[in-house]
Scaffold this motif. Structure first.
Motif, PDB file in Angstrom:
ATOM      1  N   GLU A 198      -8.468 -18.836  10.324  1.00  0.00           N
ATOM      2  CA  GLU A 198      -9.253 -17.629  10.559  1.00  0.00           C
ATOM      3  C   GLU A 198      -8.455 -16.556  11.134  1.00  0.00           C
ATOM      4  O   GLU A 198      -8.694 -15.331  11.204  1.00  0.00           O
ATOM      5  N   LYS A 199      -7.207 -16.703  11.255  1.00  0.00           N
ATOM      6  CA  LYS A 199      -6.435 -15.708  11.860  1.00  0.00           C
ATOM      7  C   LYS A 199      -6.106 -14.672  10.529  1.00  0.00           C
ATOM      8  O   LYS A 199      -5.494 -13.541  10.775  1.00  0.00           O
ATOM      9  N   PHE A 200      -6.184 -15.011   9.093  1.00  0.00           N
ATOM     10  CA  PHE A 200      -5.918 -14.385   8.177  1.00  0.00           C
ATOM     11  C   PHE A 200      -7.372 -13.263   7.611  1.00  0.00           C
ATOM     12  O   PHE A 200      -7.061 -12.822   6.809  1.00  0.00           O
ATOM     13  N   ILE A 201      -8.324 -13.918   8.249  1.00  0.00           N
ATOM     14  CA  ILE A 201      -9.602 -13.206   7.829  1.00  0.00           C
ATOM     15  C   ILE A 201      -9.453 -11.570   8.163  1.00  0.00           C
ATOM     16  O   ILE A 201      -9.774 -11.041   6.849  1.00  0.00           O
ATOM     17  N   PRO A 202      -9.224 -11.125   9.158  1.00  0.00           N
ATOM     18  CA  PRO A 202      -9.208  -9.648   9.247  1.00  0.00           C
ATOM     19  C   PRO A 202      -8.286  -8.887   8.304  1.00  0.00           C
ATOM     20  O   PRO A 202      -8.851  -7.971   7.825  1.00  0.00           O
ATOM     21  N   ARG A 203      -7.234  -9.413   7.909  1.00  0.00           N
ATOM     22  CA  ARG A 203      -6.206  -8.842   7.085  1.00  0.00           C
ATOM     23  C   ARG A 203      -6.936  -8.852   5.727  1.00  0.00           C
ATOM     24  O   ARG A 203      -6.821  -8.047   4.887  1.00  0.00           O
ATOM     25  N   LEU A 204      -7.315 -10.103   5.309  1.00  0.00           N
ATOM     26  CA  LEU A 204      -7.840 -10.186   3.976  1.00  0.00           C
ATOM     27  C   LEU A 204      -9.222  -9.396   3.612  1.00  0.00           C
ATOM     28  O   LEU A 204      -9.243  -8.935   2.752  1.00  0.00           O
ATOM     29  N   SER A 205      -9.614  -9.353   4.913  1.00  0.00           N
ATOM     30  CA  SER A 205     -11.238  -8.545   4.513  1.00  0.00           C
ATOM     31  C   SER A 205     -10.805  -6.859   4.582  1.00  0.00           C
ATOM     32  O   SER A 205     -11.664  -6.346   4.021  1.00  0.00           O
ATOM     33  N   SER A 206      -9.608  -6.621   5.111  1.00  0.00           N
ATOM     34  CA  SER A 206      -9.282  -5.114   4.916  1.00  0.00           C
ATOM     35  C   SER A 206      -8.747  -4.641   3.658  1.00  0.00           C
ATOM     36  O   SER A 206      -8.472  -3.414   3.368  1.00  0.00           O
ATOM     37  N   VAL A 207      -8.321  -5.687   2.615  1.00  0.00           N
ATOM     38  CA  VAL A 207      -7.848  -5.210   1.687  1.00  0.00           C
ATOM     39  C   VAL A 207      -8.817  -4.529   0.760  1.00  0.00           C
ATOM     40  O   VAL A 207      -9.704  -4.928   0.351  1.00  0.00           O
ATOM     41  N   PRO A 208      -8.033  -3.410   0.008  1.00  0.00           N
ATOM     42  CA  PRO A 208      -9.048  -2.715  -0.913  1.00  0.00           C
ATOM     43  C   PRO A 208      -9.321  -3.187  -2.230  1.00  0.00           C
ATOM     44  O   PRO A 208      -8.617  -4.055  -2.695  1.00  0.00           O
ATOM     45  N   ASN A 209     -10.282  -2.584  -2.949  1.00  0.00           N
ATOM     46  CA  ASN A 209     -10.747  -3.095  -4.291  1.00  0.00           C
ATOM     47  C   ASN A 209      -9.803  -2.149  -5.513  1.00  0.00           C
ATOM     48  O   ASN A 209      -9.581  -2.511  -6.346  1.00  0.00           O
ATOM     49  N   LYS A 210      -9.068  -1.083  -4.771  1.00  0.00           N
ATOM     50  CA  LYS A 210      -8.139  -0.627  -5.533  1.00  0.00           C
ATOM     51  C   LYS A 210      -7.175   0.381  -4.720  1.00  0.00           C
ATOM     52  O   LYS A 210      -7.373   0.752  -3.668  1.00  0.00           O
ATOM     53  N   LEU A 211      -6.055   0.511  -5.280  1.00  0.00           N
ATOM     54  CA  LEU A 211      -5.037   1.470  -5.003  1.00  0.00           C
ATOM     55  C   LEU A 211      -4.608   2.528  -5.861  1.00  0.00           C
ATOM     56  O   LEU A 211      -4.410   2.101  -7.047  1.00  0.00           O
ATOM     57  N   GLU A 212      -4.173   3.874  -5.379  1.00  0.00           N
ATOM     58  CA  GLU A 212      -3.918   4.558  -6.159  1.00  0.00           C
ATOM     59  C   GLU A 212      -2.466   5.372  -5.626  1.00  0.00           C
ATOM     60  O   GLU A 212      -2.208   5.801  -4.134  1.00  0.00           O
ATOM     61  N   LYS A 213      -1.461   5.388  -6.224  1.00  0.00           N
ATOM     62  CA  LYS A 213       0.015   5.906  -5.834  1.00  0.00           C
ATOM     63  C   LYS A 213       0.499   6.756  -6.861  1.00  0.00           C
ATOM     64  O   LYS A 213       0.443   6.601  -8.147  1.00  0.00           O
ATOM     65  N   VAL A 214       1.258   7.735  -6.354  1.00  0.00           N
ATOM     66  CA  VAL A 214       2.283   8.596  -7.249  1.00  0.00           C
ATOM     67  C   VAL A 214       3.612   8.292  -7.142  1.00  0.00           C
ATOM     68  O   VAL A 214       4.234   8.413  -5.860  1.00  0.00           O
TER      69      VAL A 214
END
Length: 245
Positions: free
Chosen positions: A99-115
């Motif tokens: 369960e210690k990983f749940i907050p971090r995993l839940s916060s991962v976005p569906n997409k990232l944009e970078k320049v």
């Protein structure tokens, strides 16, 4: 100065493959950052080992995959998209996720944009439709269909996974890349790719296949009675385990 990055995707709970790839990447001191395109967990059974490795590093950015999403939904008491034996497998993974990983995993976005060096990158697990739902896998992709999906995007390079084969398409509009699944392969090697982005916005793409010892990983499916193991070992690993029985 040029920018160097690595792309990994679809680790699928395979820590042996992940360790081999990260060791290979770490030998290249020019690599500044790693982008992980989802499906960190599911299919493979080494859930906590994989998340411990990934989340302990500060040089990796993530997007969420469909397996990550389904397992999180089960943990949250919601209906996952999976059914039948796949859902049973996801429930098994969810029940063993620390369960210690749940907050971090839940916060991962569906997409990232970078320049990066003036080049617009879009990182996704797979092509998204409205409300960030994944499209079904296109088993016959081409530049025309990809350009149509991304006709409203300003991205110059789109990096994705989900479909466990290499994609390397270039149209007049943009470059499309998929390094293939790091953790699911019918041979004992783990794929990933490196990108070098030059000051003139030129891009050098290199695909890698890192060999590793997958014996213990494959035999543990039976030892741990992983749900859907017969299907997984046949479809995703080419029944390589049979040579060890």
């Amino acid at each position: 100065m040029e920018t160097n990055i690595a792309i990994i995707t679809d680790i699928h709970g395979n820590s042996a493959a992940l360790k081999a790839v990260l060791e290979n990447i770490d030998k290249d001191k020019q690599i500044e950052h790693i982008y992980c395109l989802g499906d960190l967990i599911g299919i493979g059974h080494e859930t906590n080992e994989v998340l411990e490795i990934l989340f302990s590093r500060e040089n990796i950015s993530f997007v969420k995959g469909n397996h990550d999403e389904a397992i999180l939904r089960i943990i949250q008491g919601k209906e996952p998209s999976s059914v039948g034996e796949e859902r049973e497998h996801h429930q098994w993974i969810a029940s063993r996720l620390d369960e210690k990983f749940i907050p971090r995993l839940s916060s991962v976005p569906n997409k990232l944009e970078k320049v990066l060096n003036g080049v617009n990158f879009l990182f996704v697990h797979y092509h998204l439709r409205e409300k960030d739902k994944f499209l079904s896998i296109d088993y016959e992709p081409n530049t025309n269909k990809l350009d149509e999906i991304y006709k409203n995007s300003n991205a110059d390079v789109i990096c994705f996974g989900h479909h466990h084969i290499i994609h390397h398409f270039k149209s007049s509009k943009r470059l499309y890349l998929n390094p293939s699944s790091l953790g699911c392969n019918t041979k004992p090697f783990a794929p990933y790719l490196k990108l070098r982005i030059g000051m003139a916005r030129q891009i050098e793409v290199t695909f890698f296949e890192v060999p590793y010892d997958n014996k213990d990983f494959l035999l543990s499916y039976e030892k741990q009675s992983v749900p859907a193991r017969d299907f997984i070992l046949k479809v995703f690993h080419g029944e390589q385990h049979l040579q060890y029985i």
